[in-house]
Design a protein around this motif. Sequence first.
Motif, PDB file in Angstrom:
ATOM      1  N   GLN A   1      14.360 -34.250 -15.141  1.00 46.80           N
ATOM      2  CA  GLN A   1      15.396 -33.735 -15.582  1.00 46.80           C
ATOM      3  C   GLN A   1      15.021 -33.002 -16.998  1.00 46.80           C
ATOM      4  O   GLN A   1      15.815 -32.051 -17.348  1.00 46.80           O
ATOM      5  N   GLU A   2      13.914 -33.555 -17.505  1.00 45.53           N
ATOM      6  CA  GLU A   2      13.817 -32.786 -18.711  1.00 45.53           C
ATOM      7  C   GLU A   2      13.271 -31.226 -18.514  1.00 45.53           C
ATOM      8  O   GLU A   2      13.527 -30.436 -19.042  1.00 45.53           O
ATOM      9  N   LEU A   3      12.453 -31.228 -17.195  1.00 49.95           N
ATOM     10  CA  LEU A   3      11.811 -29.859 -16.982  1.00 49.95           C
ATOM     11  C   LEU A   3      13.270 -28.854 -16.452  1.00 49.95           C
ATOM     12  O   LEU A   3      13.077 -27.945 -16.572  1.00 49.95           O
ATOM     13  N   TYR A   4      13.933 -29.716 -15.618  1.00 47.33           N
ATOM     14  CA  TYR A   4      15.294 -28.851 -15.304  1.00 47.33           C
ATOM     15  C   TYR A   4      15.942 -28.431 -16.453  1.00 47.33           C
ATOM     16  O   TYR A   4      16.667 -27.165 -16.638  1.00 47.33           O
ATOM     17  N   ARG A   5      16.350 -29.279 -17.586  1.00 49.65           N
ATOM     18  CA  ARG A   5      17.013 -28.938 -18.848  1.00 49.65           C
ATOM     19  C   ARG A   5      16.260 -27.728 -19.358  1.00 49.65           C
ATOM     20  O   ARG A   5      16.820 -26.818 -20.180  1.00 49.65           O
ATOM     21  N   ASN A   6      14.885 -27.656 -19.306  1.00 46.95           N
ATOM     22  CA  ASN A   6      14.059 -26.532 -19.924  1.00 46.95           C
ATOM     23  C   ASN A   6      14.055 -25.358 -19.201  1.00 46.95           C
ATOM     24  O   ASN A   6      13.832 -24.170 -19.655  1.00 46.95           O
ATOM     25  N   TYR A   7      14.466 -25.456 -17.873  1.00 49.42           N
ATOM     26  CA  TYR A   7      14.243 -24.049 -16.963  1.00 49.42           C
ATOM     27  C   TYR A   7      15.354 -23.643 -16.026  1.00 49.42           C
ATOM     28  O   TYR A   7      15.561 -22.274 -15.745  1.00 49.42           O
TER      29      TYR A   7
END
Length: 282
Positions: A164-170
């Motif tokens: 989810q953190e990567l999702y929120r970043n990209y």
Amino acid sequence: MAKRLPVSLGLLLFLSFCGSPLQAYKDVVFLHGLLAGAWEFDYFTDLIHKHHPGTKVYAVDMYSELSSIIGLWQQEIKSVHQRSEAIFKKLKSGIISRGILASVKHNVETFISLSAPLAGQFGDTDYLRFFFPLFIKDNIYRFFYTEEGQDTSVGNYWLDPHHQELYRNYSVYLGFLNNETVFINPQSEEYRQNFLRLKNLVLVGGPDDGVITPWQSSHFGAFDEKEVVQPMRKQKWYLNDAFGLKTLDQAGAIHMYTEPNVTHHFWHVKEKIFNKYILPWL
Ligand SMILES: *[C@@H]1O[C@H](CO)[C@@H](O)[C@H](O)[C@H]1NC(C)=O
Ligand SMILES: *[C@@H]1O[C@H](CO)[C@@H](O)[C@H](O)[C@H]1NC(C)=O
Ligand SMILES: *[C@@H]1O[C@H](CO)[C@@H](O)[C@H](O)[C@H]1NC(C)=O
């Protein structure tokens, strides 16, 4: 790559517009699914004309088949804001799919979504294997959650519950529309107001779809980190009404239907589906 593809996933969306008061029937605009084309709508167009002769039906014939893999913003911005602008000007109405319904001050009255991954996709399917043979759902985030991966349509609505953190970043599309990315949309309130111009949001999906994963994504449901599906009303972006869904729901504007025994490639060729979920809204 020229061979006929085994699947036509996804965003099978179409909508009817507020026609002018003098017009007998609402105009209908159809946006085809991924790896498909305007022909996908031929059968329903015939049915519409059978029931409501004279209805204007526009099937957007762009980014068909293979080219529909390109990023969704690109497809929407180019196809809708530029190339088909003429059609939409003529209709005095706005446009297509979640991104368009949020980013354009449209006059869409009813948006009918036929088994579309409205809250994202997380599943191994034929199309994924076809385009990305080196990946499976558990590792493809490494590509989808990069700038390059966000140039693909599937990457745009990929929702990996474990990253989810990567999702929120990209995530420049799904995450952006859900207002949950680290880069904030300065127009989020305007997007919300645009989405609220809808009078009806008709969500059709079913457990035998076979492509949309989880199938409840067609009803704005999504996997949590344990891969348990959480329904729309438990989603953060619903609870904080980030793009207007809760407001629409409280106004009674959301109509959810579950239809068993329809696989993904048959939603648009079944008369029963047309009669139950489309005809009443035309
Ligand atoms: C997300 O972006 C932030 C800020 O740029 C960075 O510190 C963080 O490591 C990134 N997270 C991941 C999982 O890459
Ligand atoms: C979107 O998120 C930002 C940052 O959290 C917030 O300030 C803004 O109010 C949100 N927009 C909407 C429409 O909820
Ligand atoms: C499911 O769909 C198939 C093919 O359309 C049909 O033959 C069958 O009768 C359906 N089954 C049920 C339980 O509706």
